[in-house]
Write a protein that holds these residues in place. Structure first.
Motif, PDB file in Angstrom:
ATOM      1  N   MET A 152      37.505  63.763  25.602  1.00  0.00           N
ATOM      2  CA  MET A 152      36.824  65.030  25.630  1.00  0.00           C
ATOM      3  C   MET A 152      35.748  65.075  24.557  1.00  0.00           C
ATOM      4  N   ILE A 153      35.701  64.036  23.699  1.00  0.00           N
ATOM      5  CA  ILE A 153      34.693  63.984  22.666  1.00  0.00           C
ATOM      6  C   ILE A 153      33.724  62.873  23.025  1.00  0.00           C
ATOM      7  N   LEU A 154      32.490  63.220  23.264  1.00  0.00           N
ATOM      8  CA  LEU A 154      31.477  62.231  23.567  1.00  0.00           C
ATOM      9  C   LEU A 154      30.177  62.632  22.909  1.00  0.00           C
ATOM     10  N   SER A 155      29.421  61.669  22.473  1.00  0.00           N
ATOM     11  CA  SER A 155      28.115  61.958  21.916  1.00  0.00           C
ATOM     12  C   SER A 155      27.061  61.712  22.969  1.00  0.00           C
ATOM     13  N   SER A 156      25.824  62.143  22.693  1.00  0.00           N
ATOM     14  CA  SER A 156      24.728  61.839  23.583  1.00  0.00           C
ATOM     15  C   SER A 156      24.501  60.344  23.549  1.00  0.00           C
ATOM     16  N   LEU A 157      24.280  59.768  24.708  1.00  0.00           N
ATOM     17  CA  LEU A 157      24.216  58.328  24.794  1.00  0.00           C
ATOM     18  C   LEU A 157      22.840  57.806  24.414  1.00  0.00           C
ATOM     19  N   PRO A 158      22.749  56.692  23.676  1.00  0.00           N
ATOM     20  CA  PRO A 158      21.475  56.070  23.398  1.00  0.00           C
ATOM     21  C   PRO A 158      20.936  55.398  24.642  1.00  0.00           C
ATOM     22  N   SER A 159      19.750  54.758  24.519  1.00  0.00           N
ATOM     23  CA  SER A 159      19.121  54.150  25.691  1.00  0.00           C
ATOM     24  C   SER A 159      20.019  53.113  26.342  1.00  0.00           C
ATOM     25  N   ALA A 160      20.727  52.319  25.519  1.00  0.00           N
ATOM     26  CA  ALA A 160      21.654  51.341  26.092  1.00  0.00           C
ATOM     27  C   ALA A 160      22.741  52.030  26.899  1.00  0.00           C
ATOM     28  N   GLY A 161      23.221  53.167  26.388  1.00  0.00           N
ATOM     29  CA  GLY A 161      24.231  53.924  27.117  1.00  0.00           C
ATOM     30  C   GLY A 161      23.696  54.492  28.412  1.00  0.00           C
ATOM     31  N   LEU A 162      22.422  54.890  28.413  1.00  0.00           N
ATOM     32  CA  LEU A 162      21.813  55.396  29.640  1.00  0.00           C
ATOM     33  C   LEU A 162      21.804  54.327  30.720  1.00  0.00           C
ATOM     34  N   TRP A 163      21.374  53.123  30.334  1.00  0.00           N
ATOM     35  CA  TRP A 163      21.360  52.021  31.299  1.00  0.00           C
ATOM     36  C   TRP A 163      22.772  51.675  31.758  1.00  0.00           C
ATOM     37  N   LEU A 164      23.710  51.695  30.831  1.00  0.00           N
ATOM     38  CA  LEU A 164      25.091  51.367  31.180  1.00  0.00           C
ATOM     39  C   LEU A 164      25.670  52.400  32.139  1.00  0.00           C
ATOM     40  N   SER A 165      25.393  53.679  31.897  1.00  0.00           N
ATOM     41  CA  SER A 165      25.875  54.723  32.801  1.00  0.00           C
ATOM     42  C   SER A 165      25.278  54.556  34.192  1.00  0.00           C
ATOM     43  N   GLY A 166      23.976  54.254  34.235  1.00  0.00           N
ATOM     44  CA  GLY A 166      23.337  54.041  35.529  1.00  0.00           C
ATOM     45  C   GLY A 166      23.917  52.847  36.261  1.00  0.00           C
ATOM     46  N   ALA A 167      24.146  51.744  35.527  1.00  0.00           N
ATOM     47  CA  ALA A 167      24.728  50.557  36.146  1.00  0.00           C
ATOM     48  C   ALA A 167      26.139  50.835  36.649  1.00  0.00           C
ATOM     49  N   THR A 168      26.902  51.574  35.862  1.00  0.00           N
ATOM     50  CA  THR A 168      28.263  51.925  36.271  1.00  0.00           C
ATOM     51  C   THR A 168      28.251  52.756  37.545  1.00  0.00           C
ATOM     52  N   ALA A 169      27.350  53.745  37.600  1.00  0.00           N
ATOM     53  CA  ALA A 169      27.257  54.576  38.801  1.00  0.00           C
ATOM     54  C   ALA A 169      26.866  53.752  40.015  1.00  0.00           C
ATOM     55  N   LEU A 170      25.982  52.779  39.824  1.00  0.00           N
ATOM     56  CA  LEU A 170      25.568  51.924  40.949  1.00  0.00           C
ATOM     57  C   LEU A 170      26.736  51.078  41.462  1.00  0.00           C
ATOM     58  N   VAL A 171      27.530  50.534  40.540  1.00  0.00           N
ATOM     59  CA  VAL A 171      28.685  49.732  40.969  1.00  0.00           C
ATOM     60  C   VAL A 171      29.703  50.614  41.678  1.00  0.00           C
ATOM     61  N   TYR A 172      29.915  51.823  41.151  1.00  0.00           N
ATOM     62  CA  TYR A 172      30.808  52.763  41.833  1.00  0.00           C
ATOM     63  C   TYR A 172      30.277  53.069  43.237  1.00  0.00           C
ATOM     64  N   ALA A 173      28.966  53.353  43.329  1.00  0.00           N
ATOM     65  CA  ALA A 173      28.379  53.705  44.623  1.00  0.00           C
ATOM     66  C   ALA A 173      28.485  52.544  45.609  1.00  0.00           C
ATOM     67  N   ALA A 174      28.237  51.330  45.128  1.00  0.00           N
ATOM     68  CA  ALA A 174      28.367  50.163  45.993  1.00  0.00           C
ATOM     69  C   ALA A 174      29.799  50.000  46.481  1.00  0.00           C
ATOM     70  N   THR A 175      30.745  50.274  45.603  1.00  0.00           N
ATOM     71  CA  THR A 175      32.157  50.196  45.996  1.00  0.00           C
ATOM     72  C   THR A 175      32.489  51.244  47.052  1.00  0.00           C
ATOM     73  N   ALA A 176      31.989  52.476  46.853  1.00  0.00           N
ATOM     74  CA  ALA A 176      32.279  53.554  47.799  1.00  0.00           C
ATOM     75  C   ALA A 176      31.643  53.285  49.154  1.00  0.00           C
ATOM     76  N   LEU A 177      30.386  52.847  49.158  1.00  0.00           N
ATOM     77  CA  LEU A 177      29.670  52.641  50.420  1.00  0.00           C
ATOM     78  C   LEU A 177      30.151  51.404  51.153  1.00  0.00           C
ATOM     79  N   GLY A 178      30.618  50.412  50.401  1.00  0.00           N
ATOM     80  CA  GLY A 178      31.033  49.177  51.046  1.00  0.00           C
ATOM     81  C   GLY A 178      32.521  48.986  51.123  1.00  0.00           C
ATOM     82  N   ALA A 179      33.289  50.067  50.834  1.00  0.00           N
ATOM     83  CA  ALA A 179      34.750  49.930  50.815  1.00  0.00           C
ATOM     84  C   ALA A 179      35.302  49.536  52.172  1.00  0.00           C
TER      85      ALA A 179
END
Length: 268
Positions: free
Chosen positions: A1-28
Motif C-alpha cells: 500500500m506504500i508506493l512512490s512515484s516511479l522514475p523513468s526506469a519504473g515507467l518503462w518497467l510498468s509498461g513492459a509488465t502491462a504488455l506481457v500481461y496483455a499478451a498473456t490475456a489475449l493469447g491465453a
C-alpha cells in the motif's frame, strides 16, 4: 500500500509488465497451457519488480492505485502457486487482464507521500490489510470460477476450470477463512493500537468510511462462515455473500481513497 512515484526506469518497467500481461490475456486461448503459464509467471515477476522499485523510492507514497496493484499481485501470487498444484485450473486471462490494468494505475494515481512522522506500526497494519485483501480477492476469483462451473453443469456443458466443483468450493472457503483471520487481525490492530498507528485512542476510534465498510465486510464474512458451519450454506447464496464482502472491502479503503484523491482532490 506504500508506493512512490516511479522514475523513468519504473515507467518503462510498468509498461513492459502491462504488455506481457496483455499478451498473456489475449493469447491465453491460442497458446498452450504451459506457454501461457510461463508468460503469466514472467508478468508476475515483472510486476513484483515494479512494486519493489516503488517501495524503495523516496519519499514513499500510498493510495488507492498502489493498494489495488499490490492486491492484484497477491491474487496472482496465489494463482501462480496454486496452478503448480492444480495445473488444470484455468483463470489466466482474467487475472492477466487485471494485472495489466492495476500495474498501470499507480502511474496516473501514485497516491500521497507518507508523512515523516508516521508510526513504524503503520506498514505492519497495512501489510495485514493487504494480505487480507489478497486472500479474499483470491476467494472472489475462485467463487466466480465455481459459479461458472455450476452454471455450465446445469446446462450440460463441461466445467471450464478443470477441477471438481466440490474441490473448488473447498478451496474457495479456505481462502475466505484465511482472509477472515487476517481481516480480524487488521481490525484488532487498528482498534487496540490506533493511538500508536493513527494517533487515535480507544475512546475515540475513528469512525470514518474506511472503518464502517471494513466492519461491514468483517460482519459479512463472519455471518457467511457461521452460516456455512451451522446451516450448510453453499452455492449461489454463499457466492453472493463472498461478493458482498469484497465490495465492502473495496469501498472501505480503495473506494474512499479514490473519492478523496481523484474526485475531491484532497490528501487524507
Amino acid at each position: 500500500m506504500i508506493l512512490s512515484s516511479l522514475p523513468s526506469a519504473g515507467l518503462w518497467l510498468s509498461g513492459a509488465t502491462a504488455l506481457v500481461y496483455a499478451a498473456t490475456a489475449l493469447g491465453a486461448g491460442a497458446a498452450g497451457a504451459g506457454r501461457a503459464q510461463r508468460w503469466l509467471a514472467l508478468a508476475w515477476l515483472l510486476h513484483a519488480w515494479t512494486l519493489v522499485l516503488g517501495l524503495l523510492e523516496a519519499p514513499p507514497r500510498f493510495g488507492f492505485a498502489p493498494a489495488l496493484s499490490m492486491t492484484a499481485w497477491l491474487v496472482l501470487t496465489v494463482y501462480v502457486v496454486e496452478s503448480q498444484i492444480y495445473p488444470q485450473l484455468q483463470a489466466r486471462w482474467p487475472l492477466a487482464a487485471l494485472g495489466a490494468l492495476t500495474v498501470l494505475l499507480p502511474l496516473a494515481f501514485p497516491g500521497a507521500p507518507l508523512h515523516p512522522s508516521a508510526s513504524a506500526w503503520l506498514p505492519l497494519h497495512w501489510a495485514l490489510g493487504l494480505a487480507a485483501y489478497g486472500l479474499l480477492g483470491a476467494a472472489v476469483v475462485h467463487a466466480a470460477l465455481m459459479s461458472r462451473a455450476e452454471r455450465l453443469m446445469r446446462i450440460g456443458g463441461g466445467a471450464p476450470v478443470g477441477l471438481p466443483l466440490l474441490t473448488l468450493e473447498r478451496i474457495t472457503f479456505r481462502f475466505v477463512e484465511a482472509g477472515f483471520v487476517l481481516l480480524t487481525a487488521t481490525l484488532a490492530a487498528g482498534f487496540l493500537f490506533g493511538e500508536q498507528i493513527y494517533g487515535t485512542s480507544l475512546a475515540r476510534w475513528k469512525w470514518d468510511h474506511k472503518t464502517v465498510f471494513s466492519l461491514l465486510a468483517w460482519l459479512t464474512y463472519a455471518v457467511l462462515l457461521a452460516a456455512r458451519a451451522r446451516l450448510g450454506w453453499r452455492g449461489r447464496r454463499a457466492v453472493q455473500m463472498i461478493y458482498a464482502g469484497a465490495v465492502f472491502l473495496l469501498l472501505g479503503y480503495a473506494g474512499s481513497r479514490f473519492v478523496l484523491e481523484v474526485i475531491l482532490r484532497r490528501s487524507p
